[in-house]
Scaffold this motif. Structure first.
Motif, PDB file in Angstrom:
ATOM      1  N   THR A  96       0.825  -1.201   0.000  1.00  0.00           N
ATOM      2  CA  THR A  96       0.000   0.000   0.000  1.00  0.00           C
ATOM      3  C   THR A  96       0.864   1.258   0.000  1.00  0.00           C
ATOM      4  O   THR A  96       1.842   1.349   0.761  1.00  0.00           O
ATOM      5  CB  THR A  96      -0.934   0.006   1.232  1.00  0.00           C
ATOM      6  OG1 THR A  96      -1.889  -1.018   1.063  1.00  0.00           O
ATOM      7  CG2 THR A  96      -1.647   1.327   1.411  1.00  0.00           C
ATOM      8  N   LEU A 110       6.314  -8.511  12.093  1.00  0.00           N
ATOM      9  CA  LEU A 110       6.007  -9.580  11.136  1.00  0.00           C
ATOM     10  C   LEU A 110       6.496 -10.905  11.723  1.00  0.00           C
ATOM     11  O   LEU A 110       7.654 -11.013  12.134  1.00  0.00           O
ATOM     12  CB  LEU A 110       6.715  -9.293   9.801  1.00  0.00           C
ATOM     13  CG  LEU A 110       6.591 -10.358   8.705  1.00  0.00           C
ATOM     14  CD1 LEU A 110       5.137 -10.611   8.333  1.00  0.00           C
ATOM     15  CD2 LEU A 110       7.359  -9.938   7.449  1.00  0.00           C
ATOM     16  N   ASN A 121       0.959 -10.170  10.790  1.00  0.00           N
ATOM     17  CA  ASN A 121       1.681  -8.894  10.672  1.00  0.00           C
ATOM     18  C   ASN A 121       0.892  -7.749  11.251  1.00  0.00           C
ATOM     19  O   ASN A 121      -0.338  -7.743  11.257  1.00  0.00           O
ATOM     20  CB  ASN A 121       2.059  -8.634   9.208  1.00  0.00           C
ATOM     21  CG  ASN A 121       1.004  -7.854   8.445  1.00  0.00           C
ATOM     22  OD1 ASN A 121       0.938  -6.624   8.502  1.00  0.00           O
ATOM     23  ND2 ASN A 121       0.117  -8.567   7.739  1.00  0.00           N
ATOM     24  N   PHE A 125       1.185  -0.022   7.375  1.00  0.00           N
ATOM     25  CA  PHE A 125       1.403   0.827   6.191  1.00  0.00           C
ATOM     26  C   PHE A 125       2.756   1.551   6.239  1.00  0.00           C
ATOM     27  O   PHE A 125       2.828   2.782   6.097  1.00  0.00           O
ATOM     28  CB  PHE A 125       0.291   1.875   6.029  1.00  0.00           C
ATOM     29  CG  PHE A 125      -1.014   1.344   5.490  1.00  0.00           C
ATOM     30  CD1 PHE A 125      -1.124   0.051   5.020  1.00  0.00           C
ATOM     31  CD2 PHE A 125      -2.144   2.170   5.438  1.00  0.00           C
ATOM     32  CE1 PHE A 125      -2.343  -0.432   4.523  1.00  0.00           C
ATOM     33  CE2 PHE A 125      -3.359   1.701   4.945  1.00  0.00           C
ATOM     34  CZ  PHE A 125      -3.458   0.404   4.493  1.00  0.00           C
ATOM     35  N   ASN A 155      -1.875   0.014  -5.053  1.00  0.00           N
ATOM     36  CA  ASN A 155      -2.790  -0.106  -3.927  1.00  0.00           C
ATOM     37  C   ASN A 155      -2.631   1.137  -3.040  1.00  0.00           C
ATOM     38  O   ASN A 155      -1.532   1.460  -2.595  1.00  0.00           O
ATOM     39  CB  ASN A 155      -2.426  -1.404  -3.180  1.00  0.00           C
ATOM     40  CG  ASN A 155      -3.260  -1.651  -1.953  1.00  0.00           C
ATOM     41  OD1 ASN A 155      -3.337  -0.822  -1.061  1.00  0.00           O
ATOM     42  ND2 ASN A 155      -3.864  -2.829  -1.885  1.00  0.00           N
ATOM     43  N   ASN A 188      -7.719   0.673  -0.727  1.00  0.00           N
ATOM     44  CA  ASN A 188      -7.572  -0.292   0.366  1.00  0.00           C
ATOM     45  C   ASN A 188      -8.088   0.330   1.658  1.00  0.00           C
ATOM     46  O   ASN A 188      -7.482   1.258   2.187  1.00  0.00           O
ATOM     47  CB  ASN A 188      -6.093  -0.675   0.493  1.00  0.00           C
ATOM     48  CG  ASN A 188      -5.847  -1.603   1.665  1.00  0.00           C
ATOM     49  OD1 ASN A 188      -6.785  -2.198   2.207  1.00  0.00           O
ATOM     50  ND2 ASN A 188      -4.598  -1.726   2.069  1.00  0.00           N
ATOM     51  N   LYS A 229     -10.557  -3.155  -2.112  1.00  0.00           N
ATOM     52  CA  LYS A 229     -10.073  -4.314  -1.343  1.00  0.00           C
ATOM     53  C   LYS A 229     -10.687  -4.288   0.051  1.00  0.00           C
ATOM     54  O   LYS A 229     -10.545  -3.296   0.780  1.00  0.00           O
ATOM     55  CB  LYS A 229      -8.536  -4.287  -1.245  1.00  0.00           C
ATOM     56  CG  LYS A 229      -7.979  -5.523  -0.544  1.00  0.00           C
ATOM     57  CD  LYS A 229      -6.479  -5.653  -0.733  1.00  0.00           C
ATOM     58  CE  LYS A 229      -5.937  -6.899  -0.065  1.00  0.00           C
ATOM     59  NZ  LYS A 229      -4.491  -7.054  -0.221  1.00  0.00           N
ATOM     60  N   THR A 259      -6.039  -9.360   5.149  1.00  0.00           N
ATOM     61  CA  THR A 259      -5.763 -10.315   6.241  1.00  0.00           C
ATOM     62  C   THR A 259      -6.901 -10.338   7.264  1.00  0.00           C
ATOM     63  O   THR A 259      -7.695  -9.402   7.360  1.00  0.00           O
ATOM     64  CB  THR A 259      -4.451  -9.937   6.960  1.00  0.00           C
ATOM     65  OG1 THR A 259      -4.510  -8.551   7.310  1.00  0.00           O
ATOM     66  CG2 THR A 259      -3.244 -10.166   6.081  1.00  0.00           C
ATOM     67  N   GLY A 273      -2.373 -16.440   4.877  1.00  0.00           N
ATOM     68  CA  GLY A 273      -2.014 -17.835   4.630  1.00  0.00           C
ATOM     69  C   GLY A 273      -3.058 -18.789   5.189  1.00  0.00           C
ATOM     70  O   GLY A 273      -4.254 -18.512   5.155  1.00  0.00           O
ATOM     71  N   VAL A 298      -7.673 -13.301  -3.305  1.00  0.00           N
ATOM     72  CA  VAL A 298      -6.404 -13.393  -2.573  1.00  0.00           C
ATOM     73  C   VAL A 298      -6.682 -13.799  -1.130  1.00  0.00           C
ATOM     74  O   VAL A 298      -7.674 -13.370  -0.553  1.00  0.00           O
ATOM     75  CB  VAL A 298      -5.614 -12.063  -2.646  1.00  0.00           C
ATOM     76  CG1 VAL A 298      -6.451 -10.867  -2.286  1.00  0.00           C
ATOM     77  CG2 VAL A 298      -4.356 -12.080  -1.798  1.00  0.00           C
ATOM     78  N   GLY A 299      -5.819 -14.648  -0.596  1.00  0.00           N
ATOM     79  CA  GLY A 299      -5.970 -15.068   0.797  1.00  0.00           C
ATOM     80  C   GLY A 299      -6.022 -16.572   0.912  1.00  0.00           C
ATOM     81  O   GLY A 299      -6.938 -17.212   0.388  1.00  0.00           O
TER      82      GLY A 299
HETATM   83  C1  LIG Z   1       3.464  -8.725   5.807  1.00  0.00           C
HETATM   84  C2  LIG Z   1       2.228  -8.406   5.048  1.00  0.00           C
HETATM   85  C3  LIG Z   1       1.996  -7.098   4.661  1.00  0.00           C
HETATM   86  C4  LIG Z   1       0.840  -6.780   3.949  1.00  0.00           C
HETATM   87  N1  LIG Z   1       0.641  -5.492   3.567  1.00  0.00           N
HETATM   88  C5  LIG Z   1      -0.454  -5.185   2.842  1.00  0.00           C
HETATM   89  C6  LIG Z   1      -0.643  -3.875   2.371  1.00  0.00           C
HETATM   90  O1  LIG Z   1       0.178  -2.977   2.565  1.00  0.00           O
HETATM   91  N2  LIG Z   1      -1.777  -3.603   1.675  1.00  0.00           N
HETATM   92  C7  LIG Z   1      -2.715  -4.571   1.402  1.00  0.00           C
HETATM   93  O2  LIG Z   1      -3.719  -4.274   0.735  1.00  0.00           O
HETATM   94  N3  LIG Z   1      -2.538  -5.843   1.821  1.00  0.00           N
HETATM   95  C8  LIG Z   1      -1.446  -6.163   2.520  1.00  0.00           C
HETATM   96  N4  LIG Z   1      -1.256  -7.435   2.927  1.00  0.00           N
HETATM   97  C9  LIG Z   1      -2.305  -8.446   2.648  1.00  0.00           C
HETATM   98  C10 LIG Z   1      -2.016  -9.245   1.390  1.00  0.00           C
HETATM   99  O3  LIG Z   1      -2.050  -8.431   0.241  1.00  0.00           O
HETATM  100  C11 LIG Z   1      -3.076 -10.361   1.220  1.00  0.00           C
HETATM  101  O4  LIG Z   1      -4.352  -9.774   1.098  1.00  0.00           O
HETATM  102  C12 LIG Z   1      -3.074 -11.316   2.420  1.00  0.00           C
HETATM  103  O5  LIG Z   1      -1.767 -11.581   2.843  1.00  0.00           O
HETATM  104  C13 LIG Z   1      -3.762 -12.635   2.079  1.00  0.00           C
HETATM  105  O6  LIG Z   1      -3.067 -13.332   1.075  1.00  0.00           O
HETATM  106  P1  LIG Z   1      -2.103 -14.605   1.416  1.00  0.00           P
HETATM  107  O7  LIG Z   1      -2.899 -15.523   2.312  1.00  0.00           O
HETATM  108  O8  LIG Z   1      -1.754 -15.184   0.078  1.00  0.00           O
HETATM  109  O9  LIG Z   1      -0.925 -14.048   2.126  1.00  0.00           O
HETATM  110  C14 LIG Z   1      -0.113  -7.788   3.632  1.00  0.00           C
HETATM  111  C15 LIG Z   1       0.137  -9.110   4.025  1.00  0.00           C
HETATM  112  C16 LIG Z   1       1.288  -9.437   4.710  1.00  0.00           C
HETATM  113  C17 LIG Z   1       1.520 -10.868   5.111  1.00  0.00           C
END
Ligand SMILES: Cc1cc2nc3c(=O)[nH]c(=O)nc-3n(C[C@H](O)[C@H](O)[C@H](O)COP(=O)(O)O)c2cc1C
Length: 342
Positions: A96, A110, A121, A125, A155, A188, A229, A259, A273, A298-299
């Motif tokens: 972001t 993290l 995490n 931002f 984003n 976002n 999002k 998340t 995850g 995603v997710g």
């Molecule tokens: C360390 C970390 C930082 C993230 N930072 C952002 C972010 O800045 N903006 C955002 O929209 N999503 C952020 N996300 C969320 C991811 O884009 C994604 O939506 C989320 O991790 C689920 O996907 P995954 O299960 O494949 O990790 C972050 C996720 C992680 C793990």
């Protein structure tokens, strides 16, 4: 790299603090991606045959190199863009991005939960600010090395200190430097780590934010699509409300989801995850049953079969983050091969 070698390497890498490792690899891959020989090297270690397995998809009025994107938060600064097509990705969501630079929350912020193939995490931002990120994206675009169908999403977020009343203008300021740089934009409002941000997930607040962004875009020659999002917790009547009002709010698509909010290691944050499990898939199904707009799912995508399931259940493309951390560079070509077979 064979699976036992990767597993051994991962065990060694996981001895270090997660964010330190992240910064190290982002910079290493970014550096490698700047050189022709480096990009060839990346292609070799990620696995051969990318070109044959990369099946293009049409969405948001353009062609994407393939349906697998790197989710927001991995490349917050826009440093990896040149490398990512050579690792198999069809697109990246940079950010972001906040209007002004901000450091994010205090470290450590993290954490890995390897038993559940999850990350937790509370980054908050951390961003070098929109102008610096736009400079990095410009450099990648001007390098002349990007395949024409590799797409870059931006984003957008707000600064921590900005009040909810002034949020809309933050999103407008954040988007300003990205003319001719962004293929698509994401509003976002779903990070659990910026106080009050998720309260903006209402029709009224979103209409103000998207209108402010669109007012900014009105001066651009080409106007990229704007996606929304949302958080996985957003369900029931609140989600119904947003879906019913998608035209009124003015969005062109959805990114589902961010998340899952929770507490761990002494503080509030967000799970990704395995811990996000099937919730992101449920949200995809809910929105797809009522909306015709494009959806980036995603997710919790940790297996190639899950990426395929998301596409089968109505996603137009998917994004991954945590899976890439756990399964390494060869995993993206593996996902591509599975999608190509179907
Ligand atoms: C360390 C970390 C930082 C993230 N930072 C952002 C972010 O800045 N903006 C955002 O929209 N999503 C952020 N996300 C969320 C991811 O884009 C994604 O939506 C989320 O991790 C689920 O996907 P995954 O299960 O494949 O990790 C972050 C996720 C992680 C793990």
């Amino acid at each position: 790299m064979s699976r036992p070698v990767w597993t051994a390497l991962r065990t060694a890498i996981f001895q270090w603090d997660a964010e330190t490792v992240h910064h190290f690899f982002v910079r290493l891959i970014a550096f490698t991606g700047r050189f022709w020989a480096g990009r060839v090297f990346l292609r070799v270690i990620a696995g051969a045959g990318l070109r044959e397995t990369s099946v293009p998809v049409e969405l948001l009025g353009m062609k994407f190199r393939n349906a697998i994107g790197l989710a927001a938060g991995f490349d917050k600064e826009g440093l990896l863009i040149q490398a990512l097509p050579h690792l198999g990705f069809g697109y990246v969501e940079v950010g972001t991005v906040t209007p002004l630079p901000q450091p994010g929350n205090l470290r450590p912020r993290l954490f890995r939960d390897a038993e559940r193939f999850s990350l937790f995490n509370r980054m908050g931002f951390n961003s070098p600010g929109a102008i610096e990120v736009a400079r990095n994206v410009t450099r990648a675009r001007r390098s002349g090395t990007l395949p024409g169908d590799f797409r870059i999403g931006i984003n957008l977020g707000k600064n921590k200190e900005t009040s909810a009343e002034n949020a809309a203008s933050d999103y407008a300021v954040a988007v300003r430097p990205f003319e001719n740089l962004a293929d698509y934009l994401v509003v976002n409002v779903s990070s659990p780590n910026t106080p009050g941000l998720r309260d903006l997930q209402t029709v009224d607040s979103l209409e103000k934010i998207v209108t402010a962004v669109r007012t900014e875009l009105a001066t651009w020659k080409i106007c990229p699509p704007v996606l929304l999002k949302i958080a996985p917790e957003l369900g029931g009547a609140a989600l119904e409300d947003l879906i019913r009002s998608e035209t009124k709010i003015g969005i062109d698509g959805w990114v589902l989801t961010n998340t899952l909010g929770g507490y761990w290691k002494g503080g509030k944050g967000g799970w990704s995850g395995g811990a996000l499990g099937t919730l992101a898939r449920d949200r995809l199904e809910s929105v797809r049953s009522r909306s015709r707009l494009p959806i980036l799912s995603v997710g919790g995508i940790l297996q190639a079969s899950e990426a395929k399931t998301r596409m089968d259940r109505g996603a137009n493309a998917v994004q991954v983050y945590t899976g890439w951390i756990y399964f390494g560079l060869r995993w993206i070509p593996h996902l591509l091969r599975t999608l190509a077979k179907s």
